[in-house]
Design a protein around this motif. Structure first.
Motif, short mmCIF file in Angstrom:
data_model
loop_
_atom_site.label_atom_id
_atom_site.label_comp_id
_atom_site.label_asym_id
_atom_site.label_seq_id
_atom_site.Cartn_x
_atom_site.Cartn_y
_atom_site.Cartn_z
N GLN A 116 -16.30 10.38 -32.82
CA GLN A 116 -15.98 9.83 -34.13
C GLN A 116 -17.02 8.80 -34.57
O GLN A 116 -17.45 8.77 -35.74
CB GLN A 116 -14.59 9.22 -34.11
N ALA A 117 -17.43 7.94 -33.65
CA ALA A 117 -18.41 6.91 -33.99
C ALA A 117 -19.74 7.53 -34.38
O ALA A 117 -20.42 7.05 -35.31
CB ALA A 117 -18.59 5.96 -32.81
N ARG A 118 -20.15 8.57 -33.71
CA ARG A 118 -21.41 9.25 -34.05
C ARG A 118 -21.31 9.92 -35.42
O ARG A 118 -22.28 9.93 -36.20
CB ARG A 118 -21.76 10.26 -32.97
N ALA A 119 -20.13 10.49 -35.71
CA ALA A 119 -19.95 11.12 -37.03
C ALA A 119 -20.04 10.09 -38.15
O ALA A 119 -20.70 10.32 -39.18
CB ALA A 119 -18.60 11.85 -37.09
N ASN A 120 -19.40 8.94 -37.95
CA ASN A 120 -19.49 7.87 -38.95
C ASN A 120 -20.92 7.37 -39.10
O ASN A 120 -21.37 7.05 -40.21
CB ASN A 120 -18.58 6.70 -38.55
N GLU A 145 -27.92 -4.70 -54.78
CA GLU A 145 -26.72 -4.96 -53.98
C GLU A 145 -26.17 -3.68 -53.36
O GLU A 145 -25.69 -3.67 -52.22
CB GLU A 145 -25.65 -5.61 -54.86
N GLN A 146 -26.20 -2.58 -54.13
CA GLN A 146 -25.71 -1.31 -53.61
C GLN A 146 -26.57 -0.80 -52.45
O GLN A 146 -26.05 -0.26 -51.46
CB GLN A 146 -25.68 -0.27 -54.74
N LEU A 147 -27.88 -0.97 -52.56
CA LEU A 147 -28.78 -0.57 -51.47
C LEU A 147 -28.51 -1.40 -50.22
O LEU A 147 -28.48 -0.88 -49.09
CB LEU A 147 -30.24 -0.73 -51.90
N GLU A 148 -28.26 -2.68 -50.43
CA GLU A 148 -27.97 -3.56 -49.28
C GLU A 148 -26.65 -3.19 -48.61
O GLU A 148 -26.53 -3.20 -47.39
CB GLU A 148 -27.95 -5.01 -49.75
N GLN A 149 -25.64 -2.84 -49.40
CA GLN A 149 -24.35 -2.43 -48.85
C GLN A 149 -24.47 -1.15 -48.04
O GLN A 149 -23.86 -1.01 -46.96
CB GLN A 149 -23.34 -2.26 -49.98
N ALA A 150 -25.27 -0.19 -48.52
CA ALA A 150 -25.47 1.07 -47.79
C ALA A 150 -26.20 0.82 -46.46
O ALA A 150 -25.87 1.43 -45.42
CB ALA A 150 -26.26 2.05 -48.64
N GLN A 151 -27.18 -0.08 -46.52
CA GLN A 151 -27.91 -0.41 -45.28
C GLN A 151 -26.98 -1.09 -44.27
O GLN A 151 -27.01 -0.77 -43.06
CB GLN A 151 -29.08 -1.35 -45.64
N THR A 152 -26.13 -1.99 -44.73
CA THR A 152 -25.19 -2.68 -43.82
C THR A 152 -24.18 -1.71 -43.23
O THR A 152 -23.85 -1.79 -42.03
CB THR A 152 -24.47 -3.79 -44.59
N ALA A 153 -23.68 -0.80 -44.03
CA ALA A 153 -22.70 0.19 -43.53
C ALA A 153 -23.32 1.06 -42.44
O ALA A 153 -22.67 1.38 -41.42
CB ALA A 153 -22.19 1.05 -44.69
N PHE A 154 -24.59 1.41 -42.62
CA PHE A 154 -25.25 2.23 -41.58
C PHE A 154 -25.42 1.44 -40.29
O PHE A 154 -25.19 1.96 -39.20
CB PHE A 154 -26.61 2.71 -42.11
N GLU A 155 -25.83 0.20 -40.40
CA GLU A 155 -26.02 -0.61 -39.19
C GLU A 155 -24.71 -0.81 -38.44
O GLU A 155 -24.67 -0.78 -37.20
CB GLU A 155 -26.64 -1.96 -39.57
N ILE A 156 -23.60 -1.00 -39.18
CA ILE A 156 -22.30 -1.15 -38.53
C ILE A 156 -21.90 0.14 -37.83
O ILE A 156 -21.41 0.13 -36.69
CB ILE A 156 -21.24 -1.56 -39.57
N ALA A 157 -22.12 1.27 -38.48
CA ALA A 157 -21.77 2.56 -37.89
C ALA A 157 -22.61 2.83 -36.63
O ALA A 157 -22.12 3.36 -35.62
CB ALA A 157 -21.95 3.68 -38.91
#
Length: 430
Positions: A116-120, A145-157
């Motif tokens: 699941q973590a790899r899929a996210n 701001e949207q680009l920064e949010q997408a980058q943060t979501a990827f790093e968390i995943a």
């Protein structure tokens, strides 16, 4: 008879008695001290050190419990011969089987979490890629701001995926530990040999020997093909021993047979006793452990049998020898040197340390019935004789006993053979 005559007669008798005692003592001195004579001769000597100890196998393994549990089955008896890998005993595996199932379930859950973590992570990575493409094509469509949010979501995943990977590794280690614990409930022989000790019964609880080796001991397997004698040798004798010294071993259980062996190990540290271990000091004699490997052990030998080892440390062939009892200690005054003898009498005598009396080992040489002390230098000691290196010659007649006579003998004393004394005492007058 008058009183005066009685006094004179009594005085004469006393004088006569004193004269008789003096004559008897003088005759006794003339006869000499009764001793035993022996001529210095060549003999074969063997120097040996004797020590006692126990018979032990060269290789043995104490099988102990690594886990706690009730013993449900024992498949061997004391005295049985076992092969390496043969089943020995079983500890109740119920708890450890449950632990294994729990670890397997945790492993499966961790693997699912990793998927699941790899899929996210993959989804977040794709979303980040699309956001960057839109930003590059038209900056007005995607705000910073949207680009920064997408980058943060990827790093968390991606971090969640890494944590899930470590969680899987941790679960895999726990699963392996559970398997090992379960395997330890099924004990097999670590080597081929004979079961020389079985310390438990079915139904007892096996516990790990954390602080005491004896606590967790279940049984002992010994390889009886190579047997050793472990003896304790006094510190004054151990310095005379060397590896490969020949040894004659007698085992109390086989009194009519002597076994041959070789010294294979000499300990470099003293044997610790209970008193020295607790107090830190030991005023008792210091012993060192010596291992002797037997070349012809008996077939039915058992560990811990009492044995005595006679270790040959040196030999001499046809060397000059004197009886051990003949060697004694006396004060020896060295002869003054030539310079001292040539000194003039007019000079004041100076203190001379060269003529100071010193104790020396030696024997009493007998010439014409007179005993003269002569210092000797001895070598190895056999059972009854010392090797003599210097001081006497072959054929010299020496005083060889008894001990009391040698101890009290003075320089220049007259001596006679004890055999002559017994012959004269047993001869009847004609």
């Amino acid at each position: 008879m008058s009183k005066r005559n009685k006094v004179l007669l009594g005085a004469g008798g006393a004088v006569l008695l004193v004269v008789l005692v003096m004559v008897s003592a003088s005759a006794k001195r003339e006869k000499g001290v009764e001793v035993r004579f022996e001529h210095v001769a060549r003999r074969d000597l063997v120097a040996a050190v004797t020590a006692s100890g126990k018979i032990q196998p060269k290789k043995k393994v104490d099988v102990s419990a690594d886990i706690t549990g009730r013993i449900t089955r024992i498949a061997v008896h004391e005295g049985d011969y076992v092969q390496k890998g043969q089943f020995l005993l079983q500890i109740d595996p119920t708890i450890y089987e449950a632990n294994l199932q729990r670890a397997q379930a945790a492993m499966s859950s961790a693997e699912a979490g990793l998927v699941q973590a790899r899929a996210n992570r993959d989804q977040s990575q794709r979303a980040l890629g699309r956001t960057k493409e839109l930003r590059e094509s038209n900056p007005n469509l995607v705000s910073p701001e949207q680009l920064e949010q997408a980058q943060t979501a990827f790093e968390i995943a991606e971090a969640n995926s890494t944590a899930a990977t470590h969680n899987v590794e941790q679960s895999r280690a726990a699963l392996q530990e559970a398997r090992d614990q379960l395997a330890k409930s099924h004990l097999v022989a670590p080597m081929s040999g004979r079961v020389t000790r079985l310390a438990v019964e079915e139904g007892e609880v096996a516990v790990p020997g954390t602080f005491s080796r004896e606590t967790g001991l279940l049984l002992t397997i010994s390889d009886l093909s190579v047997m050793q004698t472990k003896v304790q040798v006094d510190e004054t004798d151990v310095v005379r021993l060397h590896l490969a010294d020949s040894v004659e071993v007698t085992i109390d259980a086989f009194p009519d047979t002597a076994f041959v062996g070789r010294v294979t190990k000499i300990s470099n540290s003293a044997v610790l006793t209970a008193a020295s271990s607790v107090g830190g000091q030991n005023d008792r004699a210091v012993d060192y452990e010596v291992e002797i490997t037997l070349t012809n052990p008996p077939a039915d030998v058992r560990p811990d049998l009492s044995a005595t080892a006679r270790i040959v440390t040196d030999t001499r062939k046809q060397t000059l020898a004197i009886p051990i009892i003949a060697l004694t200690v006396r004060e020896n005054t060295p002869v003054a040197n030539e310079q001292q003898r040539g000194a003039t009498a007019s000079k004041a005598p100076a203190p001379n340390t060269d003529t100071k009396k010193k104790e020396a080992e030696g024997v009493f040489i007998v010439n014409n019935g007179v005993a003269t002390f002569r210092p000797v230098k001895v070598g190895i000691a056999g059972e009854e004789y010392f090797e003599v290196i210097d001081g006497v010659r072959e054929g010299d007649n020496i005083v060889a006993g008894p001990y009391q006579a040698i101890r009290d003998l003075k320089e220049g004393s007259r001596v006679r053979s004890s055999r002559q004394a017994s012959d004269s005492a047993g001869r009847r007058p004609s």
